[in-house]
Design an enzyme around this catalytic site. Structure first.
Site, short mmCIF file in Angstrom:
data_model
loop_
_atom_site.label_atom_id
_atom_site.label_comp_id
_atom_site.label_asym_id
_atom_site.label_seq_id
_atom_site.Cartn_x
_atom_site.Cartn_y
_atom_site.Cartn_z
N PRO A 211 5.31 13.81 30.85
CA PRO A 211 5.25 13.08 30.58
C PRO A 211 5.84 11.81 31.62
O PRO A 211 6.83 11.61 31.84
CB PRO A 211 5.11 12.41 28.67
N ASN A 212 4.75 11.02 32.11
CA ASN A 212 5.33 9.84 32.96
C ASN A 212 5.36 10.18 34.56
O ASN A 212 5.85 9.58 35.23
CB ASN A 212 6.16 9.07 32.26
N ARG B 154 7.86 2.92 40.60
CA ARG B 154 8.55 2.32 39.33
C ARG B 154 10.22 3.01 39.72
O ARG B 154 10.36 3.92 40.09
CB ARG B 154 8.26 2.28 37.87
N TYR C 253 14.78 7.50 40.49
CA TYR C 253 13.70 8.93 41.05
C TYR C 253 13.29 9.03 42.68
O TYR C 253 12.85 9.63 42.65
CB TYR C 253 12.76 8.13 40.07
N ASN D 281 9.25 20.74 35.07
CA ASN D 281 10.22 19.15 34.74
C ASN D 281 9.67 18.50 33.80
O ASN D 281 8.31 18.10 33.35
CB ASN D 281 10.01 18.00 35.70
N ALA E 103 10.57 13.45 29.35
CA ALA E 103 11.84 12.68 28.12
C ALA E 103 11.31 13.81 26.83
O ALA E 103 12.06 14.05 26.40
CB ALA E 103 11.07 11.80 27.46
N GLU F 51 14.25 25.16 35.17
CA GLU F 51 14.17 22.99 35.22
C GLU F 51 14.18 22.41 35.42
O GLU F 51 15.80 22.99 36.21
CB GLU F 51 14.51 23.57 33.44
N HIS G 95 15.05 18.64 36.80
CA HIS G 95 15.13 17.15 36.64
C HIS G 95 15.89 16.39 37.99
O HIS G 95 16.61 16.97 38.85
CB HIS G 95 16.20 16.39 35.21
N ARG H 9 23.47 9.63 33.10
CA ARG H 9 22.77 9.23 32.17
C ARG H 9 23.21 8.99 30.76
O ARG H 9 24.28 9.52 30.56
CB ARG H 9 21.64 8.94 31.98
O1 CA2 Z 1 15.78 13.03 35.71
C1 CA2 Z 1 13.80 13.65 35.31
O2 CA2 Z 1 13.55 14.13 36.33
C2 CA2 Z 1 14.23 13.70 33.90
O3 CA2 Z 1 13.12 14.75 33.62
C3 CA2 Z 1 12.64 12.62 34.09
C4 CA2 Z 1 11.94 12.19 33.06
C5 CA2 Z 1 13.64 11.48 31.72
O4 CA2 Z 1 13.27 11.06 30.55
C6 CA2 Z 1 14.19 13.02 31.49
O5 CA2 Z 1 15.33 12.55 30.92
C7 CA2 Z 1 15.09 13.56 33.04
C8 CA2 Z 1 11.81 10.53 33.38
C9 CA2 Z 1 10.06 10.82 34.03
C10 CA2 Z 1 9.40 9.15 34.17
O6 CA2 Z 1 9.04 8.78 35.71
C11 CA2 Z 1 8.77 8.03 35.98
C12 CA2 Z 1 9.23 7.90 37.23
C13 CA2 Z 1 9.17 6.38 37.52
C14 CA2 Z 1 8.57 5.37 37.02
C15 CA2 Z 1 8.44 5.82 35.75
C16 CA2 Z 1 9.17 6.70 35.22
#
Ligand code: CA2
Length: 150
Positions: free
Chosen positions: A15-16, A23, A28, A79, A82, A103, A105, A112
């Site tokens: 997700p996301n 953003r 990221y 990946n 969340a 896996e 990230h 974090r």
């Molecule tokens: O660091 C990672 O790759 C995560 O898997 C990313 C997830 C986060 O919930 C994990 O704790 C770590 C979030 C992905 C959301 O990605 C976005 C990227 C750009 C803007 C907004 C969200």
């Protein structure tokens, strides 16, 4: 193996991650998910592998993709976003298919919030790559190819 016998790797995003590059670049980076797809295809292509690339915001779609990967790919670069921190169902799906899962990230989750420090996926992953930015996906593809050659 695919029908044409070219070995395949599934790169799966939760997700996301479709928002990547739009953003929070300080966490990221600036690359988009299309950039990630291109990087993975280039890394896999060097060793004669093809990439299946999928992103979904829905847990059930991710579970179905893991099930469908059985017998179809050498392994999964995953990946889970969340869902990493919440999903017993995704961990069970990975255990069920007995495929190597790397896996990934993008961020270093251990620097974090505390809720990001626990992963339901790590105990069923073959390898874990955190905090390497989008290069983590390339490392994941390379690691699966390495494992497949053993
Ligand atoms: O660091 C990672 O790759 C995560 O898997 C990313 C997830 C986060 O919930 C994990 O704790 C770590 C979030 C992905 C959301 O990605 C976005 C990227 C750009 C803007 C907004 C969200």
């Amino acid at each position: 193996m695919s029908e044409n016998n070219t070995p395949r790797i599934l790169v799966l995003n939760g997700p996301n991650l479709n928002l990547l590059g739009t953003r929070e670049p300080e966490i990221y980076g600036h690359e988009t998910l299309s950039d990630v797809e291109e990087l993975c295809r280039a890394a896999a292509g060097k060793s004669g592998y093809e990439i299946e690339f999928l992103q979904s915001n829905h847990e059930g779609v991710l579970i179905d993709a893991i099930h469908a990967a059985r017998g179809a790919v050498a392994g999964i670069v995953f990946n889970p976003g969340a869902f990493t921190h919440t999903s017993v169902a995704l961990a069970d799906a990975i255990s069920g298919v007995q495929l190597p899962v790397i896996e990934v990230h993008i961020s270093n989750v251990h620097r974090r919030e505390a809720f990001r420090h626990h992963s339901y996926i790590s105990p069923v992953a073959a390898s874990i790559i955190v905090g390497a930015g989008v290069n983590g996906y390339v490392l994941g593809v390379q690691q699966l190819i390495h494992l497949a050659g053993k």
